[in-house]
Design an enzyme around this catalytic site. Structure first.
Site, PDB file in Angstrom:
ATOM      1  N   HIS A 100       4.005 141.265  53.135  1.00 46.72           N
ATOM      2  CA  HIS A 100       4.664 142.199  54.288  1.00 46.72           C
ATOM      3  C   HIS A 100       4.434 141.510  55.697  1.00 46.72           C
ATOM      4  CE1 HIS A 100       0.353 142.735  54.861  1.00 46.72           C
ATOM      5  NE2 HIS A 100       0.007 143.160  53.725  1.00 46.72           N
TER       6      HIS A 100
ATOM      7  N   HIS B 203       1.139 139.727  56.772  1.00 44.61           N
ATOM      8  CA  HIS B 203       1.246 138.233  56.082  1.00 44.61           C
ATOM      9  C   HIS B 203       2.083 137.362  57.124  1.00 44.61           C
ATOM     10  CE1 HIS B 203       0.309 140.337  52.022  1.00 44.61           C
ATOM     11  NE2 HIS B 203      -0.790 139.443  52.398  1.00 44.61           N
TER      12      HIS B 203
ATOM     13  N   GLU C  30      -7.451 140.670  60.487  1.00 43.08           N
ATOM     14  CA  GLU C  30      -8.537 141.474  60.558  1.00 43.08           C
ATOM     15  C   GLU C  30      -8.655 142.725  59.954  1.00 43.08           C
ATOM     16  OE1 GLU C  30      -8.819 141.929  65.053  1.00 43.08           O
ATOM     17  OE2 GLU C  30      -9.426 139.925  65.305  1.00 43.08           O
TER      18      GLU C  30
ATOM     19  N   SER D 239      -0.594 146.766  53.941  1.00 43.94           N
ATOM     20  CA  SER D 239      -1.498 146.304  53.027  1.00 43.94           C
ATOM     21  C   SER D 239      -0.421 146.191  51.542  1.00 43.94           C
ATOM     22  CB  SER D 239      -2.470 147.164  52.756  1.00 43.94           C
ATOM     23  OG  SER D 239      -3.116 146.897  51.357  1.00 43.94           O
TER      24      SER D 239
ATOM     25  N   ARG E 131      -1.148 146.976  48.979  1.00 44.20           N
ATOM     26  CA  ARG E 131      -1.465 148.501  48.025  1.00 44.20           C
ATOM     27  C   ARG E 131      -0.668 149.337  48.443  1.00 44.20           C
ATOM     28  NH1 ARG E 131      -6.318 145.774  47.460  1.00 44.20           N
ATOM     29  NH2 ARG E 131      -7.109 145.456  45.659  1.00 44.20           N
TER      30      ARG E 131
END
Ligand code: PAF
Length: 292
Positions: free
Chosen positions: A34, A37, A148, A185, A187
Site C-alpha cells: 500500500h 510501503h 514507524e 496496513s 490488514r
C-alpha cells in the site's frame, strides 16, 4: 524491475553492483503493498543507487496460524504497484530459501521487544528479528527502510543491527495514513464497510490522548478515558494502550521525556495497531527543550 527467487541469483546481482561501487537499499515487506510501503520504496530510491524490495510472508512471526492463513498474498499486483518507483529487484524467496531443512537459529532481542506486541504476540519479535537479520545479510544492504507504524519493530531492528555489528543503517520513515487518519496496513483490506468506518477512531483517540497528556491530565485517567472512547466506538478487545518512552520503550507514568502512546485493538476480527508521539510536558523538560 526483475523478480528474483533464490539467494544465489540475488547474490550474483548484488556482487555485480558492489564491483561497480553502487550502494544498496532494501525495503523488507510481506506484500499486499500500500502507499505506506511505496513511501519506503521512494525513500530507498532517493537514498541508494540500487533498491531491493523483499516479499516474504514470514511464518515465524505469526503466533496465530489463522492470521497467517488469512494474510493477503498478492505478488502479481504488488509487482505492478512497484513498477513506477524504480526499484531494481523484487526478491520473493520461498520458505525453503529462508528456512532450509535443519535451520536452527533464532535472533532474539530483549528489552525493546518486551511488552506491547511482544507480550500480545509471543514469539512474534523473534520471528521478525530472525527474518530481518537474514534479509539484511542476503541483500547486503547499506540502508534498510521501515515504517514507524510498527514502531516497536523498528526499535527491535535497530537494536539487532547495532548488537550484531551489521553494516546496514536502519532508517525509520513516518506512518502513512488514509485521508481519515487510519494508519495504512495490509490488514485494513480485511475490514468490511462498517468496521472501516469505525477504524479512524483509533488515531483520533490517540491524538486526543496526546493532547490531554500535554494539558497535564494524569496518564492513568487519560488511558482510562481513551479505552472508553475506543470501546464506545465499537472496538473489541484492547491488547494494549500504553505510554512508553522513546526510544527505549520503557513504561512511563509521567510524560517527562520523549514518549509515544501505543495501541493495539481488535475490530471485527482485525487487529489494528497505531502509535503517535507525545510532546514532552514537564516544566523541567520544557526548560530543557527551550534550552536545547
Ligand atoms: O513489517 C513487516 O512487514 C514485517 O514484519 C517484516 C519487517 C517484512 C519482516 O517480515
Amino acid at each position: 524491475m526483475i523478480i528474483i527467487r533464490t539467494k544465489a541469483d540475488l547474490r550474483r546481482l548484488t556482487e555485480g553492483w558492489r564491483r561497480a561501487g553502487e550502494t544498496i537499499g532494501v525495503v523488507p515487506t510481506m506484500g499486499a503493498l500500500h502507499a505506506g510501503h511505496l513511501s519506503l520504496v521512494e525513500a530507498a530510491c532517493a537514498a541508494t543507487d540500487r533498491v531491493i524490495v523483499t516479499l516474504f510472508v514470514n511464518p515465524r512471526q505469526f503466533n496465530n496460524p489463522a492470521d497467517l492463513a488469512k494474510y493477503p498474498r498478492t505478488e502479481e499486483s504488488d509487482g505492478e504497484k512497484l513498477k513506477p518507483y524504480g526499484a531494481d529487484i523484487l526478491y520473493v524467496p520461498d520458505g525453503a530459501q529462508m528456512y532450509p531443512e535443519g535451520f536452527a537459529t533464532t535472533v532474539s532481542v530483549t528489552g525493546v521487544s518486551d511488552g506491547l506486541c511482544g507480550a500480545a504476540r509471543p514469539g512474534h519479535f523473534d520471528g521478525v528479528a530472525t527474518v530481518v537479520t537474514k534479509l539484511l545479510l542476503q541483500t547486503d544492504a547499506d540502508q534498510a527502510f521501515f515504517g514507524e507504524k510498527d514502531y516497536q519493530q523498528l526499535q527491535v531492528v535497530r537494536r539487532l543491527a547495532e548488537d550484531l555489528d551489521l553494516k546496514t543503517r536502519i532508517i525509520g520513515c513516518p506512518t502513512i495514513r488514509e485521508g481519515d487518519g487510519l494508519a495504512m496496513s495490509s490488514r485494513n483490506l480485511r475490514l468490511d464497510g462498517n468496521a472501516r468506518a469505525v477504524a479512524p477512531v483509533v488515531r483520533e483517540a490517540l491524538s486526543r490522548a496526546a493532547d490531554s497528556i500535554c494539558d497535564g491530565i494524569p496518564i492513568a485517567i487519560v488511558l482510562q478515558d481513551t479505552r472508553a472512547r475506543l470501546t464506545d466506538a465499537g472496538l473489541g478487545e484492547i491488547d494494549y494502550l500504553e505510554l512508553r518512552g522513546d526510544p527505549d520503550l520503557a513504561i512511563l507514568s509521567t510524560a517527562d521525556r520523549p514518549a509515544r502512546i501505543f495501541v493495539a485493538a481488535w475490530l471485527d476480527g482485525v487487529r489494528l495497531i497505531d502509535n503517535i508521539p507525545v510532546p514532552v510536558t514537564s516544566p523541567q523538560a520544557r526548560h530543557l527543550e527551550t534550552a536545547g
